[in-house]
Design a protein around this motif. Structure first.
Motif, short mmCIF file in Angstrom:
data_model
loop_
_atom_site.label_atom_id
_atom_site.label_comp_id
_atom_site.label_asym_id
_atom_site.label_seq_id
_atom_site.Cartn_x
_atom_site.Cartn_y
_atom_site.Cartn_z
N PHE A 72 0.86 -1.18 0.00
CA PHE A 72 0.00 0.00 0.00
C PHE A 72 0.89 1.23 0.00
N ASP A 73 0.33 2.37 -0.34
CA ASP A 73 1.10 3.61 -0.40
C ASP A 73 0.98 4.33 0.95
N PRO A 74 2.06 4.43 1.72
CA PRO A 74 2.00 5.10 3.03
C PRO A 74 1.49 6.53 2.94
N ALA A 75 1.79 7.23 1.85
CA ALA A 75 1.34 8.62 1.70
C ALA A 75 -0.19 8.69 1.62
N ASP A 76 -0.78 7.74 0.90
CA ASP A 76 -2.24 7.70 0.80
C ASP A 76 -2.88 7.39 2.15
N THR A 88 -6.84 -3.30 9.47
CA THR A 88 -7.61 -3.55 8.24
C THR A 88 -6.70 -3.75 7.04
N LEU A 89 -5.66 -2.91 6.92
CA LEU A 89 -4.73 -3.03 5.79
C LEU A 89 -3.98 -4.35 5.82
N ASP A 103 12.05 2.77 8.61
CA ASP A 103 11.78 3.96 7.81
C ASP A 103 10.28 4.21 7.70
N PHE A 104 9.51 3.13 7.54
CA PHE A 104 8.06 3.27 7.43
C PHE A 104 7.48 3.91 8.69
N PHE A 105 7.82 3.35 9.86
CA PHE A 105 7.25 3.86 11.09
C PHE A 105 7.77 5.26 11.44
N GLN A 106 9.06 5.50 11.17
CA GLN A 106 9.61 6.82 11.47
C GLN A 106 8.95 7.90 10.62
N ARG A 107 8.89 7.68 9.33
CA ARG A 107 8.29 8.67 8.44
C ARG A 107 6.80 8.81 8.71
N PHE A 108 6.13 7.68 8.88
CA PHE A 108 4.69 7.65 9.05
C PHE A 108 4.26 8.41 10.29
N PHE A 109 4.82 8.03 11.44
CA PHE A 109 4.39 8.66 12.69
C PHE A 109 4.98 10.05 12.88
#
Length: 218
Positions: free
Chosen positions: A93-97, A120-121, A149-155
């Motif tokens: 999935f696209d983290p930005a979306d 859900t994802l 990187d996902f969690f750092q950028r996301f949160f």
């Protein structure tokens, strides 16, 4: 000049049905070397990497699971490393979306939206990529980088957008909550949490996550 169509020509020039049957039998179970082969390899790789991690997975096992010749891994991906990059290191999935969708709603309900969306994802894709990342961290450095990187950028982006202080600490606290949830639900599969209804988990987990996002953390 003689031409073969699924079997070798006999001395009389007729097609040998015996040879044709043998050829068909040898080829049964193999996929053609097309786009469906690539898709089958990615799906099989996600399954095998989730079961064994990067180190435990072999090209032969993945190819067998996909029903193709092992040479197809090199043909489509160049190596096991290349296949891992396509099957696991690219999130489904696209983290930005996702981040954009989560910002739609009150800040004091952000924790609920995060927990609901996370479950859900990952439920929707079977949790396989998350499990493969976790099980491959020790054997593949990039797996750890992708997860971190996902969690750092996301949160970090979410926490900054709502104006909370101590962004780095809050981000790490949020990551412990969500990585832990993923570990228990998809990797260790503790019951009843592994099969618990999404809304039950939202009500149980979101208040703590909300405190990490906007509350007093000392």
């Amino acid at each position: 000049m003689s031409v073969e169509f699924g079997g070798r020509l006999g001395h009389s020039g007729a097609v040998s049905t015996t040879d044709n049957t043998e050829t068909t039998a040898r080829r049964r179970g193999r996929r053609p070397a097309g786009q469906d082969t690539r898709t089958a390899l990615i799906e099989a790789a996600r399954s095998v990497f989730a079961e064994t991690g990067y180190d435990g997975a072999t090209v032969r096992v993945i190819a067998t699971r996909a029903g193709v010749d092992a040479a197809m891994v090199n043909h489509w991906f160049g190596s096991k490393e290349g296949l891992f990059a396509q099957a696991v290191l690219e999130l489904p999935f696209d983290p930005a979306d996702v981040q954009k969708a989560l910002r739609t709603g009150p800040d004091d309900e952000l924790g609920e939206r995060i927990v609901r969306t996370f479950i859900t994802l990952w439920d929707g894709v079977g949790g396989g990529v998350f499990v493969a990342l976790i099980r491959s961290i020790t054997g593949h450095e990039q797996a750890g980088h992708v997860l971190r990187d996902f969690f750092q950028r996301f949160f970090s982006a979410l926490i900054t957008s709502i104006g909370s202080d101590r962004v780095t600490l809050r981000m790490n606290l949020c990551a412990t909550q969500m990585v832990g949830l993923g570990m228990v639900r998809y990797v260790a599969k503790f019951e009843p949490l592994a099969t618990e209804d999404v809304e039950v988990l939202v009500r149980a987990i979101a208040p703590n996550l909300q405190r990490y996002l906007t509350g007093e953390i000392g």
